[in-house]
Design a protein around this motif. Structure first.
Motif, PDB file in Angstrom:
ATOM      1  N   PHE A1110      75.090  40.946  29.424  1.00 33.87           N
ATOM      2  CA  PHE A1110      73.770  41.560  29.626  1.00 33.87           C
ATOM      3  C   PHE A1110      73.036  41.868  28.319  1.00 33.87           C
ATOM      4  O   PHE A1110      71.838  41.582  28.216  1.00 33.87           O
ATOM      5  N   PRO A1111      73.668  42.451  27.288  1.00 30.43           N
ATOM      6  CA  PRO A1111      72.879  42.824  26.103  1.00 30.43           C
ATOM      7  C   PRO A1111      72.350  41.652  25.307  1.00 30.43           C
ATOM      8  O   PRO A1111      71.457  41.839  24.471  1.00 30.43           O
ATOM      9  N   LEU A1112      72.849  40.416  25.521  1.00 33.49           N
ATOM     10  CA  LEU A1112      72.422  39.267  24.720  1.00 33.49           C
ATOM     11  C   LEU A1112      71.629  38.246  25.526  1.00 33.49           C
ATOM     12  O   LEU A1112      71.228  37.225  24.977  1.00 33.49           O
ATOM     13  N   ILE A1113      71.422  38.476  26.807  1.00 35.06           N
ATOM     14  CA  ILE A1113      70.584  37.596  27.629  1.00 35.06           C
ATOM     15  C   ILE A1113      69.166  38.173  27.613  1.00 35.06           C
ATOM     16  O   ILE A1113      68.920  39.253  28.157  1.00 35.06           O
ATOM     17  N   GLN A1114      68.243  37.451  26.979  1.00 33.81           N
ATOM     18  CA  GLN A1114      66.870  37.925  26.839  1.00 33.81           C
ATOM     19  C   GLN A1114      65.912  36.884  27.390  1.00 33.81           C
ATOM     20  O   GLN A1114      66.156  35.673  27.288  1.00 33.81           O
ATOM     21  N   ALA A1115      64.826  37.379  27.957  1.00 27.95           N
ATOM     22  CA  ALA A1115      63.802  36.499  28.496  1.00 27.95           C
ATOM     23  C   ALA A1115      63.148  35.699  27.375  1.00 27.95           C
ATOM     24  O   ALA A1115      62.880  36.222  26.287  1.00 27.95           O
ATOM     25  N   GLY A1116      62.920  34.410  27.630  1.00 27.54           N
ATOM     26  CA  GLY A1116      62.304  33.538  26.645  1.00 27.54           C
ATOM     27  C   GLY A1116      63.274  32.869  25.711  1.00 27.54           C
ATOM     28  O   GLY A1116      62.836  32.119  24.826  1.00 27.54           O
ATOM     29  N   SER A1117      64.573  33.075  25.869  1.00 26.48           N
ATOM     30  CA  SER A1117      65.584  32.486  24.988  1.00 26.48           C
ATOM     31  C   SER A1117      66.267  31.324  25.686  1.00 26.48           C
ATOM     32  O   SER A1117      66.340  31.257  26.927  1.00 26.48           O
ATOM     33  N   PHE A1118      66.789  30.407  24.868  1.00 26.79           N
ATOM     34  CA  PHE A1118      67.485  29.238  25.368  1.00 26.79           C
ATOM     35  C   PHE A1118      68.985  29.427  25.154  1.00 26.79           C
ATOM     36  O   PHE A1118      69.423  29.911  24.107  1.00 26.79           O
ATOM     37  N   TYR A1119      69.752  28.989  26.159  1.00 24.11           N
ATOM     38  CA  TYR A1119      71.195  29.136  26.108  1.00 24.11           C
ATOM     39  C   TYR A1119      71.839  27.855  26.634  1.00 24.11           C
ATOM     40  O   TYR A1119      71.230  27.077  27.385  1.00 24.11           O
ATOM     41  N   ARG A1120      73.106  27.677  26.243  1.00 21.50           N
ATOM     42  CA  ARG A1120      73.937  26.599  26.783  1.00 21.50           C
ATOM     43  C   ARG A1120      75.048  27.253  27.587  1.00 21.50           C
ATOM     44  O   ARG A1120      75.903  27.957  27.025  1.00 21.50           O
ATOM     45  N   LEU A1121      75.025  27.028  28.884  1.00 26.51           N
ATOM     46  CA  LEU A1121      76.027  27.591  29.788  1.00 26.51           C
ATOM     47  C   LEU A1121      77.170  26.603  29.900  1.00 26.51           C
ATOM     48  O   LEU A1121      76.963  25.433  30.235  1.00 26.51           O
ATOM     49  N   ILE A1122      78.402  27.069  29.634  1.00 26.63           N
ATOM     50  CA  ILE A1122      79.570  26.193  29.564  1.00 26.63           C
ATOM     51  C   ILE A1122      80.607  26.661  30.578  1.00 26.63           C
ATOM     52  O   ILE A1122      80.953  27.852  30.631  1.00 26.63           O
ATOM     53  N   ALA A1123      81.082  25.715  31.373  1.00 28.97           N
ATOM     54  CA  ALA A1123      82.187  25.949  32.303  1.00 28.97           C
ATOM     55  C   ALA A1123      83.397  25.198  31.778  1.00 28.97           C
ATOM     56  O   ALA A1123      83.398  23.954  31.766  1.00 28.97           O
ATOM     57  N   PRO A1124      84.431  25.869  31.319  1.00 30.43           N
ATOM     58  CA  PRO A1124      85.576  25.184  30.691  1.00 30.43           C
ATOM     59  C   PRO A1124      86.560  24.644  31.709  1.00 30.43           C
ATOM     60  O   PRO A1124      86.550  25.010  32.893  1.00 30.43           O
ATOM     61  N   ASN A1125      87.417  23.755  31.216  1.00 26.08           N
ATOM     62  CA  ASN A1125      88.562  23.229  31.972  1.00 26.08           C
ATOM     63  C   ASN A1125      88.142  22.506  33.252  1.00 26.08           C
ATOM     64  O   ASN A1125      88.829  22.583  34.271  1.00 26.08           O
ATOM     65  N   THR A1126      87.030  21.841  33.212  1.00 30.10           N
ATOM     66  CA  THR A1126      86.602  21.073  34.378  1.00 30.10           C
ATOM     67  C   THR A1126      85.657  19.976  33.927  1.00 30.10           C
ATOM     68  O   THR A1126      85.004  20.085  32.880  1.00 30.10           O
ATOM     69  N   GLN A1127      85.581  18.918  34.729  1.00 34.40           N
ATOM     70  CA  GLN A1127      84.625  17.834  34.533  1.00 34.40           C
ATOM     71  C   GLN A1127      83.783  17.601  35.781  1.00 34.40           C
ATOM     72  O   GLN A1127      83.091  16.593  35.892  1.00 34.40           O
ATOM     73  N   ASP A1128      83.819  18.556  36.706  1.00 39.52           N
ATOM     74  CA  ASP A1128      83.091  18.442  37.971  1.00 39.52           C
ATOM     75  C   ASP A1128      81.705  19.032  37.810  1.00 39.52           C
ATOM     76  O   ASP A1128      81.563  20.255  37.628  1.00 39.52           O
ATOM     77  N   PRO A1129      80.616  18.249  37.870  1.00 44.89           N
ATOM     78  CA  PRO A1129      79.270  18.799  37.705  1.00 44.89           C
ATOM     79  C   PRO A1129      78.843  19.738  38.820  1.00 44.89           C
ATOM     80  O   PRO A1129      77.926  20.547  38.636  1.00 44.89           O
ATOM     81  N   SER A1130      79.473  19.638  39.980  1.00 44.45           N
ATOM     82  CA  SER A1130      79.058  20.499  41.092  1.00 44.45           C
ATOM     83  C   SER A1130      79.332  21.972  40.830  1.00 44.45           C
ATOM     84  O   SER A1130      78.802  22.834  41.530  1.00 44.45           O
ATOM     85  N   VAL A1131      80.161  22.254  39.842  1.00 44.86           N
ATOM     86  CA  VAL A1131      80.452  23.666  39.538  1.00 44.86           C
ATOM     87  C   VAL A1131      79.206  24.395  39.067  1.00 44.86           C
ATOM     88  O   VAL A1131      79.013  25.575  39.361  1.00 44.86           O
ATOM     89  N   LEU A1132      78.319  23.677  38.374  1.00 49.33           N
ATOM     90  CA  LEU A1132      77.111  24.304  37.833  1.00 49.33           C
ATOM     91  C   LEU A1132      75.886  24.055  38.694  1.00 49.33           C
ATOM     92  O   LEU A1132      74.758  24.269  38.244  1.00 49.33           O
ATOM     93  N   ILE A1133      76.071  23.623  39.912  1.00 56.51           N
ATOM     94  CA  ILE A1133      74.958  23.424  40.836  1.00 56.51           C
ATOM     95  C   ILE A1133      74.876  24.632  41.756  1.00 56.51           C
ATOM     96  O   ILE A1133      75.847  24.985  42.424  1.00 56.51           O
ATOM     97  N   GLY A1134      73.728  25.279  41.791  1.00 57.93           N
ATOM     98  CA  GLY A1134      73.571  26.463  42.624  1.00 57.93           C
ATOM     99  C   GLY A1134      73.496  26.119  44.095  1.00 57.93           C
ATOM    100  O   GLY A1134      73.136  25.004  44.495  1.00 57.93           O
ATOM    101  N   CYS A1135      73.828  27.084  44.905  1.00 55.67           N
ATOM    102  CA  CYS A1135      73.801  26.923  46.358  1.00 55.67           C
ATOM    103  C   CYS A1135      72.635  27.699  46.938  1.00 55.67           C
ATOM    104  O   CYS A1135      72.278  28.781  46.466  1.00 55.67           O
TER     105      CYS A1135
END
Length: 1514
Positions: A1110-1135
């Motif tokens: 929470f303290p480092l997520i700011q509006a207007g900033s760019f981030y790279r979200l990483i899910a480790p130990n997987t190669q399945d793209p569906s993990v980062l697809i929202g429902c």
């Protein structure tokens, strides 16, 4: 074995093993000094020596329990310290152990080992190694270093038995290390010779010193250099200086003394370096074969230097004193035996007498080197001949040819050649030449005064019966003690006084009167004399503190009874002078053997870092003897008040080995002394650095820092702190050792440098909590009208308060913090070490040039080890109290509960990175490469401009122009190739650096010590993820986020039950497609393939441990979200939410962020167009919120907090999940259910907005203190009943600290602006909130005076409350007053309200009159008057005298007068007059015969805060 047939079978087996051992291990290493002996003879001698050692020869007892051990077996298999004594019985050993452990109760005695050790003593000059002057025990299997107490030159090369020794193992640092470096021997007893034909007794009766000269005559001879001259000198050793290694060449110096004359001797010959172990202060020696040489680095000074023909002879103390005939130089046939060392030697096993050297089979043919033919000196009378023929005995070339002096009559020819001595032996190399060769000490050519010009440090007297740790001074003559630290002692023989007794006669030149006789100190044990002189003390050595200041610390300094006030108010930064003394004591503690820090006698510190000693044998329990050691008082607050520091002029000797089994560290592996030499640190700086190393080891190892990396971190910390302080110049080692008077880096020192205090995080929290309540003054929390507040108004006003303190302004020294930034399981950032953690409110400097601050958003800081210097310590206080009135504030019994919340505020750009995380390391590397490439591009542009200018000059020459263009193209092509090569190298370096950080990252080591849940809360810069694990990622841009709150998400995560949990959501745009990676990309630059694809909006849900982001997520900033130990793209697809048919859903897909996912910030330099030009969402200002249309419901704005008030305290109860997240039950009770009102403005004195916060369902947010700039997101805008605008929080509201306030308030604030009432009435709050008004009081419209019950608020008369239903038994009341007056200034009119503190000024009443008016109202309790027409009336009898008095006062010119008032805008007047037409009233005006009816807006409503008198206005 035929001679031992009568022995038992066991004895014969033991003897057989002895024969084999002597034959295989001892006999092969015998030298020529052992004579012609066979292995059988040597074995029989060994048996006789053993039998004689363990008992009588007739008993023929053998130590069958002892086993012979070789040197190789000892150093290989003996891993623990041990001792062996062949002559001890079991009872003697037990008594020895008891005495040793009683001396130092916290240590254990050395365990006994039944081992027999035989071998030969060597001087270290083996063909396989360079001569280092170290003594070794040698046999056929190897060698081991040994330490001896009083070695004799006659022991070298002889086969001996060691009856008593200690072995101290040392850990080997690698397989390639030599065996002997794994431990060393301490030879306690005198070795016993095995050969019977060689005796080891010294007969002083046959010593012949006829050809030797004394120190006084030798000092005259060294004024001239005669080629081939060899001098033989005798004298008493006054100083033995350490063995140095400069550019691969070893040397040491010693100083001889005769009376008050001294003479330095330089030993550079490898075959003579072992002398350094044989001589000690106080020993009489005779050295032959010396020649005169001059040192280039010691210009204008000459000394005697040893040659390959030199020999050392140890003499008894009485031999030199008994000499009656003056020594002369004999230039004829040399004496074949100058000291008479040929007679057979007797057994010295019981005496341990130091013996002279035996240099081989025959006598010395030329002890003074006068054999060759003499030159023609008949006409000059030169008593010392020149050697011109034969081979040159000067192997090192220190005797260049002399000029012709045959006709000058000069008794000793002088060197007339031009230029200084080129020093062919390389004794004066520059610092750069020896930095990589193991040079222990650089040269510094400056010299200064010596506090001890004659070096009177005689040998120690016999103190064995008194325990006195300092020697007795026997020299006569005047006292060379200029500061009086060595006075004659009174009766203190039984006290163990550590200072020596001075017996010399002569006047004492004590310029400051510090040398009076000591008082009776038998009962105090005071080690230093008492100062009784009156008057101010100039204190030349800085011994300022009196005994009262150090009586509790065990400070061994005396009390100054007659001293006046300290003339220097800031003694911390004042330089002081040290004093050279002698000391003898027992080592009681080893603070850091690597850093050279010890404790003597439990109260005196010892620093050996300024001298390259081997320091073997310095273990707890060892007795040592120091000469010419510098005494310093309080050089550092982190060590003992009294410190002894050795320099190159100091002498250290172990007089008794320790009996305790303590291991020692390897001093050569510690880089701290190297940093001391490199930076030439002062003693205070070095001690502070050692303290930091010890503190870093305790607070960071092994969780974040490896043991071997502590010194690297300490060096970086030192460089961060000591930026303005510089070390001294280069050390001149020759002047430091030889110059008289003496001067070295320890002569002058500054106290407490650097002036900062490195504290642990837990200590910092304790300091803040202590200061939180010590600085609290309840009366200062009340407003100006605090004396008129009732209980219901008083207690809420003191329920919350805050204290701010700058870390750099802390007393007595600024605070310094070192820790790791990490995100814990809560919603805040923490600075942590192994002692604890503290919450951080962090901001950072924006990318623009304005230098403004913004909310921190760079996740690369997580996992960084940082140094915090500039920090604001915030201490929020929470009080639950029941004070009846302000008169009871000094009674703590009315406080029911108190609690404080402490945290720190900092800017990330002010932090110094000591060890970066993997993400931060790659980011810094890219910034450095970009900076380098930018400079190269600028240089390339300049070269291209120059080439274009040249082409213009040759415009007429077409061929030349084409050639230049071709050359320019080739140059540009070469530059492009160079840039591409540099890019390839930079990428390669980046990969290497990332792999290194993955192996050694601090966050990775932190994860190994945490549980799985705690590991997930450590997103430290990517170092916690192995780089070779696969992962997937997606780039996102945050549009907005909600605040953290307790919500019932109904989600069971990680085995936890569903229910109330901390969570927040983020609305973000996912950019491009999901990418697969073979390793964690961290925060690498945005690649083109990551931006290919459509942008879609999702809702990211952060629950439980994921809330840490929470303290480092700011509006207007760019981030790279990483899910480790997987190669399945569906993990980062929202429902999406499932909907019914015919229902249109307007919600975005949601994505639950798991606890092991990682987020990396992509800063603007890492982004590509068009994402680098992204502009964050619009945030309103306070003025825009006040002026916007009423149709806006949720607003986002920013402002500065000017005031904070706690409105109420709820009694909300929480679920168990919520209670677990709280810190303590006490804190939960205090902070739960708070309702806070914040006053937010754009600038001080500007328009303000009231913001109401409901904290009953949210965790307590730190940073809501006055002065901070806060961004309020999704707050509800409301209108009050009177038309005022305010905002209130809703469940989705979010608070973000954007900038920190300044704590350095100015002593004189600027006055508010002067404003006209008419202008203020038209503009309203748009003009200003606070201003100065200069007008005339027209009349008093309203005045109310009353005594109010402090409990219920009813009228209080006499001594009781007037409330009857229900009755009130209160006994306390407060006086309240309120008034309203009409004021006009020609531009308009205003109604100004006056409160109790300023009413007396409005009425013009003095304080006694005002208090008398309050007493007069006691009977009635209440009085209210108001204007009716042109007079004041009230609701009571008009004939009341008090009413008549007030009417007279209010209508007098004392009240109706011009005044200058400081006023604030009343709440009803915030809206401009144009928008207040609905509240306007019809009024009738008559002018002459005409009447006018018009609509008049209500008058401007102001509140007076202060009345300025005439003197204040001027």
């Amino acid at each position: 074995m035929d001679n031992f047939r009568e022995r038992s079978e066991v004895e014969r087996e033991w003897l057989q093993e002895l024969f084999v051992f002597v034959r295989d291990n001892l006999f092969p290493v015998l030298g020529p000094t052992a004579g012609s002996v066979s292995p059988e003879q040597l074995s029989l001698a060994m048996i006789r020596r053993v039998e004689r050692a363990v008992g009588s020869s007739s008993a023929r007892s053998l130590p069958l329990s002892y086993r012979l051990i070789s040197v190789a077996e000892l150093v290989t298999w003996q891993r623990t310290p041990c001792c062996s004594n062949l002559t001890w019985s079991t009872a003697q050993h037990r008594e020895w152990v008891r005495e040793a452990e009683q001396a130092l109760p916290n240590h254990k005695a050395l365990p006994r080992a039944s081992l027999l050790l035989i071998g030969c003593l060597s001087d270290g000059c083996d063909p396989e190694r360079s001569c280092d002057g170290a003594w070794r025990v040698r046999d056929a299997t190897g060698t081991v270093h040994c330490e001896l107490l009083s070695p004799s030159p006659l022991w070298l090369g002889l086969p001996v038995l060691f009856p008593c020794w200690n072995y101290i193992p040392q850990p080997a640092l690698g397989k390639d290390k030599e065996v002997e470096e794994r431990g060393y021997l301490e030879l306690v007893g005198c070795p016993l010779p095995l050969t019977s034909d060689i005796e080891m007794t010294f007969n002083p009766a046959v010593v012949n010193l006829k050809r030797a000269v004394g120190v006084r005559e030798a000092a005259e001879l060294i004024q001239h250099r005669v080629r081939g001259l060899r001098v033989k000198v005798y004298g008493e050793v006054s100083g033995v200086y350490p063995l140095l290694n400069i550019a691969g060449k070893s040397l040491f110096c010693l100083r001889l003394r005769e009376g008050r004359h001294t003479l330095p001797l330089l030993v550079t010959e490898p075959c003579c370096l072992w002398w350094q172990q044989c001589v000690c202060v106080g020993v009489s020696v005779c050295v032959s074969g010396l020649r005169v040489c001059a040192l280039q680095g010691w210009s204008g000074n000459r000394l005697l230097c040893a040659t390959s023909q030199s020999s050392l002879t140890l003499l008894p103390d009485t031999l030199i004193q008994d000499l009656s005939d003056p020594p002369t130089l004999d230039k004829h046939t040399p004496d074949p035996d100058p000291v008479g060392l040929d007679p057979p030697l007797s057994d010295c096993s019981s005496t341990g007498c130091p013996l002279p050297e035996r240099r081989g089979a025959g006598p010395d043919p030329d002890p003074v080197g006068l054999d060759p033919p003499l030159s023609d000196c008949s006409s000059t009378g030169c008593p010392l001949p020149e050697r011109r023929a034969g081979p040159d005995p000067d192997p090192v070339g220190l005797d260049p040819p002399l000029s012709d002096c045959s006709s000058t009559g000069c008794p000793l020819p002088e060197r007339r050649g031009a230029g200084p001595d080129p020093d062919p032996v390389g004794l004066d190399p520059p610092l750069s030449d020896c930095s990589s060769t193991g040079c222990p000490l650089p040269e510094r050519r400056g010299a200064g005064p010596d506090p001890d010009p004659v070096g009177l440090d005689p040998p120690l007297s016999d103190c064995s019966s008194t325990g006195c740790p300092l020697p007795e001074r026997r020299g006569a003559g005047p006292d060379p003690d200029p500061v009086g630290l060595d006075p004659p002692l009174s009766d203190c023989s039984s006290t163990g006084c550590p200072l020596p007794e001075r017996r010399g006669a002569g006047p004492d030149p004590d310029p400051v009167g510090l040398d009076p006789p000591l008082s009776d100190c038998s009962s105090t044990g005071c080690p230093l004399p008492e100062r009784r002189g009156a008057g101010p003390d100039p204190d030349p050595v800085g011994l300022d503190p009196p005994l009262s200041d150090c009586s509790s610390t065990g400070c061994p300094l005396p009390e100054r009874r007659g001293a006046g006030p300290d003339p220097d108010p800031s003694p911390i930064l004042r330089p002081k002078l040290s004093k050279a003394i002698s000391y003898k004591g027992v080592l009681t503690s080893v603070l850091s053997a690597a850093a050279g820090l010890y404790v003597i006698d439990g109260k005196v510190g010892l620093c050996l870092a300024y001298q390259p000693l081997q320091r073997r044998g310095l273990r707890p329990g060892a007795e040592i003897e120091l000469h010419d050691v510098h005494f310093l008082y309080r050089p550092s607050p982190h060590f003992h008040p009294c410190m002894l520091c050795v320099c190159l002029h100091s002498s250290l000797r172990v007089t008794s080995f320790s009996r305790l089994g303590s291991e020692v560290d390897r001093p050569s592996d510690a880089p701290l002394p190297w940093l001391l030499l490199e930076r030439n640190l002062g003693v205070s700086q070095y001690l502070w650095l050692c303290h930091c190393c010890r503190a870093l080891r305790d607070r960071l190892v092994p969780r974040w820092v490896k043991e071997e990396c502590v010194y690297v971190v300490a060096r970086r910390l030192f460089e961060c702190v000591v930026t303005s302080e510089k070390g001294g110049g280069r050390r001149d080692i020759y002047r430091e050792m030889l110059q008289e008077p003496h001067h070295c880096p320890l002569t002058e020192y500054s106290v407490s440098s650097p002036v900062c205090e490195y504290v642990s995080v837990s200590d910092c929290v304790c300091v803040m909590e202590k200061e939180c309540w010590s600085s609290l003054s309840l009366s200062s929390l009340l407003p100006a009208c605090g004396s008129s507040l009732t209980q219901a108004e008083l207690n809420p006003s003191i329920a919350w308060s805050v204290g701010l303190s700058l870390g750099q302004d802390s007393q007595p020294r600024p605070l310094l913090l070192v820790g790791v930034l990490e995100l814990s399981g809560t919603h805040t950032l923490h600075l942590r070490d192994q002692t604890g953690a503290v919450t951080c409110v962090a901001v950072e400097t924006g990318d623009d040039d304005s230098g403004g601050q913004r909310a921190a958003n760079n996740t690369a800081w997580i996992g960084c080890l940082v140094c915090v210097q500039r920090v604001t310590m915030v201490m929020e206080r929470f009080l639950q109290s029941e004070f009846p009135s302000y008169r009871h504030l000094d009674q703590d019994s009315y406080i029911t509960h108190r609690h404080c919340r402490v945290y720190i505020q900092l800017c990330l750009n002010d932090l110094q990175i000591l060890s970066p995380s993997a993400a931060m390391a790659s980011l810094l590397l890219r910034e450095n490469i970009r900076t380098t490439q930018g400079g190269e591009r600028e240089e390339g542009g300049e070269r291209e401009e120059m080439s274009e200018t040249e082409r213009e000059r040759r415009e007429k020459g077409g061929e030349e122009r084409e050639e230049r263009r071709e050359k320019g193209g080739e140059e540009r092509e070469e530059r492009r190739d160079d840039v591409s090569e540099r890019k390839k190298r930079s990428r390669e370096e980046e990969r290497i650096e990332e792999k290194k950080e993955e192996r050694e990252g601090g966050a990775k080591r932190a994860r190994q010590n945490h549980t799985e849940n705690e590991t997930c809360s450590q997103p430290g810069g990517g170092a916690t993820l192995p780089g070779d694990r696969p992962c997937i990622s997606v780039v996102m841009c945050v549009e907005g986020k909600e605040g953290v709150a307790w919500r019932n998400e109904g989600i069971a995560c990680e085995g936890e039950e569903a229910g109330l949990s901390l969570c927040f959501s983020v609305r973000a745009d996912l950019i491009g497609q999901i990418q697969r990676w073979g390793r964690d990309p961290r925060n690498c630059p945005l690649q083109e393939r990551e931006t290919d694809g459509q942008t879609r909006t999702v809702e990211l849900l952060f629950v439980r441990s994921s809330v840490r982001w929470f303290p480092l997520i700011q509006a207007g900033s760019f981030y790279r979200l990483i899910a480790p130990n997987t190669q399945d793209p569906s993990v980062l697809i929202g429902c999406r939410v499932a909907g019914r048919s015919g229902v249109v859903l307007h919600t975005n897909p949601s994505l639950l962020v798991r606890s092991d996912w990682r987020i990396h910030t992509l800063t603007h330099p890492l982004l590509t167009t068009p994402y680098s030009q992204f502009v964050s969402q619009k945030v309103m200002s306070v003025a825009e919120v006040l002026d916007c249309s009423s149709g806006v419901d949720l607003v986002s704005f920013h402002g500065v907090i000017s005031q904070r008030i706690t409105l109420q305290r709820g009694t909300t109860t929480h679920t168990p999940a919520q209670r677990e997240t709280r810190h303590t039950p006490t804190q939960r009770d205090v902070e739960a259910g708070l309702s806070v009102r914040l006053t937010v403005c754009v600038e001080p004195g500007g328009r303000s907005l009231q913001v109401y916060l409901d904290l009953s369902l949210t965790p307590y947010p730190p940073g809501l203190v006055p002065g901070n700039t806060v961004q309020f997101t999704s707050f509800q805008r409301r209108l009050s009943r009177v038309g005022g605008v305010y905002c209130r929080s809703v469940p989705v509201s979010c608070l973000t600290i954007m900038a920190l306030g300044k704590t350095d308030t100015q002593s004189c604030d600027s006055p508010p602006p002067m404003i006209l009432l008419g202008v203020w009435a038209l503009a309203g709050a748009k003009q200003c909130i606070l201003g100065r008004v200069r007008g005339h009081v027209v009349c008093v419209l309203y005045l109310q005076l009353q005594w109010t019950c402090s409990l219920c608020g009813s009228i209080y008369t006499q001594k009781r409350c007037t409330r009857s239903q229900p009755p009130c038994n209160s006994t306390s009341a407060v006086f309240q007053a309120e008034a309203k007056a009409a004021v006009e200034d020609g531009s308009g009119e205003a109604h100004i309200w006056f409160s109790c503190p300023v009413i007396s000024g409005l009425l013009g009443l003095a304080m006694p009159q005002w208090e008398g008016l309050q007493r007069s109202l006691r009977v009635r309790g209440h009085l209210r008057v108001y204007t009716r027409g042109r007079s004041l009336v009230c609701d009571v009898d008009a004939d009341d005298r008090l009413l008549q008095y007030l009417s007279c006062v209010c209508s007098s010119s004392t009240v109706c007068r011009p005044l200058t008032l400081i006023c604030t805008l009343h709440t009803r007047s915030h809206t401009p007059a144009a928008r207040r037409d609905d509240s306007a009233q019809l009024k009738r005006f008559t002018r002459g015969d005409r009447e006018f009816v018009t609509r008049m807006p209500p008058p401007l409503q102001l509140t007076c805060t202060h009345i300025l008198e005439e003197t204040e206005r001027d």
